[in-house]
Design an enzyme around this catalytic site. Structure first.
Site, mmCIF file in Angstrom:
data_model
loop_
_atom_site.group_PDB
_atom_site.id
_atom_site.type_symbol
_atom_site.label_atom_id
_atom_site.label_comp_id
_atom_site.label_asym_id
_atom_site.label_seq_id
_atom_site.Cartn_x
_atom_site.Cartn_y
_atom_site.Cartn_z
ATOM 1 N N ASN A 83 -10.083 0.039 0.778
ATOM 2 C CA ASN A 83 -8.620 0.063 0.711
ATOM 3 C C ASN A 83 -8.184 -0.531 -0.631
ATOM 4 O O ASN A 83 -8.325 -1.727 -0.854
ATOM 5 C CB ASN A 83 -8.063 -0.755 1.884
ATOM 6 C CG ASN A 83 -6.543 -0.875 1.849
ATOM 7 O OD1 ASN A 83 -5.897 -0.472 0.889
ATOM 8 N ND2 ASN A 83 -5.985 -1.441 2.906
ATOM 9 N N CYS A 127 0.814 -1.226 0.000
ATOM 10 C CA CYS A 127 0.000 0.000 0.000
ATOM 11 C C CYS A 127 0.844 1.270 0.000
ATOM 12 O O CYS A 127 0.321 2.355 -0.235
ATOM 13 C CB CYS A 127 -0.954 -0.004 1.183
ATOM 14 S SG CYS A 127 -1.993 -1.468 1.239
ATOM 15 N N HIS A 153 -2.916 7.005 3.027
ATOM 16 C CA HIS A 153 -3.402 5.714 2.545
ATOM 17 C C HIS A 153 -4.791 5.470 3.132
ATOM 18 O O HIS A 153 -5.033 5.689 4.315
ATOM 19 C CB HIS A 153 -2.436 4.609 2.950
ATOM 20 C CG HIS A 153 -2.953 3.236 2.655
ATOM 21 N ND1 HIS A 153 -3.553 2.924 1.451
ATOM 22 C CD2 HIS A 153 -2.989 2.107 3.408
ATOM 23 C CE1 HIS A 153 -3.920 1.654 1.480
ATOM 24 N NE2 HIS A 153 -3.602 1.133 2.650
HETATM 25 N N1 COA Z 1 -18.366 -7.439 11.054
HETATM 26 C C1 COA Z 1 -18.747 -7.623 12.309
HETATM 27 N N2 COA Z 1 -17.921 -7.937 13.300
HETATM 28 C C2 COA Z 1 -16.614 -8.054 13.000
HETATM 29 C C3 COA Z 1 -16.139 -7.865 11.697
HETATM 30 C C4 COA Z 1 -17.066 -7.559 10.706
HETATM 31 N N3 COA Z 1 -16.703 -7.361 9.425
HETATM 32 N N4 COA Z 1 -14.805 -8.037 11.697
HETATM 33 C C5 COA Z 1 -14.458 -8.335 12.951
HETATM 34 N N5 COA Z 1 -15.554 -8.339 13.727
HETATM 35 C C6 COA Z 1 -15.656 -8.619 15.156
HETATM 36 C C7 COA Z 1 -14.492 -9.406 15.680
HETATM 37 O O1 COA Z 1 -14.679 -10.797 15.433
HETATM 38 C C8 COA Z 1 -14.550 -9.069 17.137
HETATM 39 O O2 COA Z 1 -15.548 -9.852 17.749
HETATM 40 P P1 COA Z 1 -15.317 -10.464 19.217
HETATM 41 O O3 COA Z 1 -15.156 -9.266 20.108
HETATM 42 O O4 COA Z 1 -16.577 -11.225 19.440
HETATM 43 O O5 COA Z 1 -14.091 -11.299 19.118
HETATM 44 C C9 COA Z 1 -15.025 -7.625 17.151
HETATM 45 O O6 COA Z 1 -15.610 -7.397 15.863
HETATM 46 C C10 COA Z 1 -13.923 -6.610 17.341
HETATM 47 O O7 COA Z 1 -12.829 -6.994 16.529
HETATM 48 P P2 COA Z 1 -11.541 -6.089 16.404
HETATM 49 O O8 COA Z 1 -10.516 -6.803 15.576
HETATM 50 O O9 COA Z 1 -11.160 -5.593 17.764
HETATM 51 O O10 COA Z 1 -12.144 -4.887 15.563
HETATM 52 P P3 COA Z 1 -11.448 -3.556 15.209
HETATM 53 O O11 COA Z 1 -12.201 -2.435 15.751
HETATM 54 O O12 COA Z 1 -9.963 -3.619 15.487
HETATM 55 O O13 COA Z 1 -11.610 -3.513 13.642
HETATM 56 C C11 COA Z 1 -10.350 -3.918 11.652
HETATM 57 C C12 COA Z 1 -11.067 -4.528 12.839
HETATM 58 C C13 COA Z 1 -9.759 -5.023 10.812
HETATM 59 C C14 COA Z 1 -11.335 -3.086 10.849
HETATM 60 C C15 COA Z 1 -9.232 -2.996 12.186
HETATM 61 O O14 COA Z 1 -8.430 -3.692 13.122
HETATM 62 C C16 COA Z 1 -8.319 -2.480 11.112
HETATM 63 O O15 COA Z 1 -8.741 -1.682 10.284
HETATM 64 N N6 COA Z 1 -7.029 -2.862 11.127
HETATM 65 C C17 COA Z 1 -6.052 -2.389 10.178
HETATM 66 C C18 COA Z 1 -6.317 -3.007 8.848
HETATM 67 C C19 COA Z 1 -5.520 -2.362 7.764
HETATM 68 O O16 COA Z 1 -5.306 -1.191 7.765
HETATM 69 N N7 COA Z 1 -5.075 -3.170 6.817
HETATM 70 C C20 COA Z 1 -4.431 -2.728 5.653
HETATM 71 C C21 COA Z 1 -3.052 -2.318 5.895
HETATM 72 S S1 COA Z 1 -2.393 -1.644 4.435
#
Ligand code: COA
Length: 311
Positions: free
Chosen positions: A263, A109, A233
């Site tokens: 993304n 990215c 990004h």
């Molecule tokens: N819909 C509903 N629930 C979801 C979900 C979805 N699409 N994805 C995850 N969850 C759930 C998880 O299973 C978790 O449930 P639990 O508490 O029962 O275990 C809960 O939501 C919280 O998960 P968490 O991982 O803490 O969520 P978050 O707020 O961190 O958001 C991302 C998850 C992936 C959106 C976030 O971590 C993120 O954006 N990370 C960076 C990703 C990124 O930038 N990648 C590209 C890099 S170039």
């Protein structure tokens, strides 16, 4: 300080739009969760890097008024090449009728900013016209059964033509970094799908953006209050908000398109930049801060003085 300036730009997005509501029928998620946790409402999918790049590249050349045969170098930033061999840049080079060196650049990215830094070095060493495209088809490598990743990714391409200028420099400072010790946090094996440890990527992304942006501003000899627009990004609006806060720049100064694109990896910064240009948010001599991070984990930032008037 480098003497290339952006003289043409264009984007391409595949026709197929996938909404959050459609995703909610595929995995256990909801429109509300996706919008609140990521800032994304829809994304374009089913794109092919060579096709999107050809469309964006052709339109950027036209906008710059540059003929294909005038281009001295073509750089394609992508992490989702059409094939392992040959480089997708070769396919696009032929499609566009270019007659110059062409190579793929994979910094995930961060690829567009890595490509911009690379292009500016070539401009500095005497090349007159360079085509740079950031393009990715993450939908090809998305695990559509994994709700923690499939809601985030999309496809697209953004192209810029860079021309050498002998007047004032436009490329004021930059920073490139990679931390390979974190490579296992976000990867895709040959023939596999994208695997991501989202929370840890999130934590590191905020720090990487802050460090890269501060290093680029320091090298440019400018302070955060001089930045007119940050082009980050487009991974997660919460990552951008947190990074803007740490940088001490109002979040209203961040260019955002992820609501409708998701993304798009190497395409995300040019998509956001071109959206800002085309909607009249960028003026002559504005200082822009482009900052990205990605798998690798790579990060990259550049301070650019916008010079549409060519002086
Ligand atoms: N819909 C509903 N629930 C979801 C979900 C979805 N699409 N994805 C995850 N969850 C759930 C998880 O299973 C978790 O449930 P639990 O508490 O029962 O275990 C809960 O939501 C919280 O998960 P968490 O991982 O803490 O969520 P978050 O707020 O961190 O958001 C991302 C998850 C992936 C959106 C976030 O971590 C993120 O954006 N990370 C960076 C990703 C990124 O930038 N990648 C590209 C890099 S170039």
């Amino acid at each position: 300080m480098a003497f290339g300036r952006i003289t043409g730009w264009a984007i391409d997005l595949p026709e197929r739009i996938l909404t959050n509501d459609e995703l909610a029928q595929m995995v256990d998620t909801s429109d509300e969760w996706i919008r609140e946790r990521s800032g994304i409402s829809a994304r374009h999918i089913d794109g092919k890097v060579s096709e999107m790049s050809t469309n964006a590249g052709k339109a950027a050349l036209e906008k710059a008024g540059v003929k294909p045969e005038e281009i001295d170098l073509f750089i394609l930033a992508t992490t989702t090449a059409d094939k392992v061999v040959p480089a997708t840049s070769s396919i696009v080079q032929n499609n566009l009728g270019l007659s110059c060196g062409a190579f793929d650049l994979n910094a995930a990215c961060s690829g567009f900013v890595y490509g911009l830094v690379t292009a500016m070095q070539f401009a500095d060493s005497g090349m007159e016209k360079i085509l740079l495209i950031g393009s990715d088809s993450l939908s090809t490598f998305t695990d559509w059964e994994d709700r923690t990743t499939c809601v985030l990714f999309g496809d697209g391409a953004g192209a810029v033509v860079i021309e050498r200028t002998s007047e004032q420099p436009c490329f004021l400072g930059w920073d490139l970094m990679a931390d390979g010790s974190a490579a296992d946090l976000l990867y895709c094996e040959h023939g596999g799908k994208i695997v991501m440890h989202g929370q840890e990527v999130f934590r590191r992304a905020v720090i990487a953006m802050e460090n890269a942006a501060n290093a680029a501003m320091e090298k440019a000899g400018i302070t955060n209050d001089q930045i007119s627009l940050v082009v980050p990004h487009q991974a997660n609006v919460r990552i951008i908000d947190a990074a803007m806060k740490r940088l001490g720049i109002p979040k209203e100064k961040a260019a955002l398109v992820m609501d409708t694109t998701g993304n798009t990896s190497a395409a995300s910064i040019p998509l956001a930049l071109i959206d800002s240009i085309d909607s009249g948010q960028v003026e002559q001599d504005d200082l822009l801060l482009l900052v990205g991070f990605g798998a690798g984990m790579t990060s990259a930032a550049a301070v650019v003085r916008w010079n549409s008037a060519g002086n």
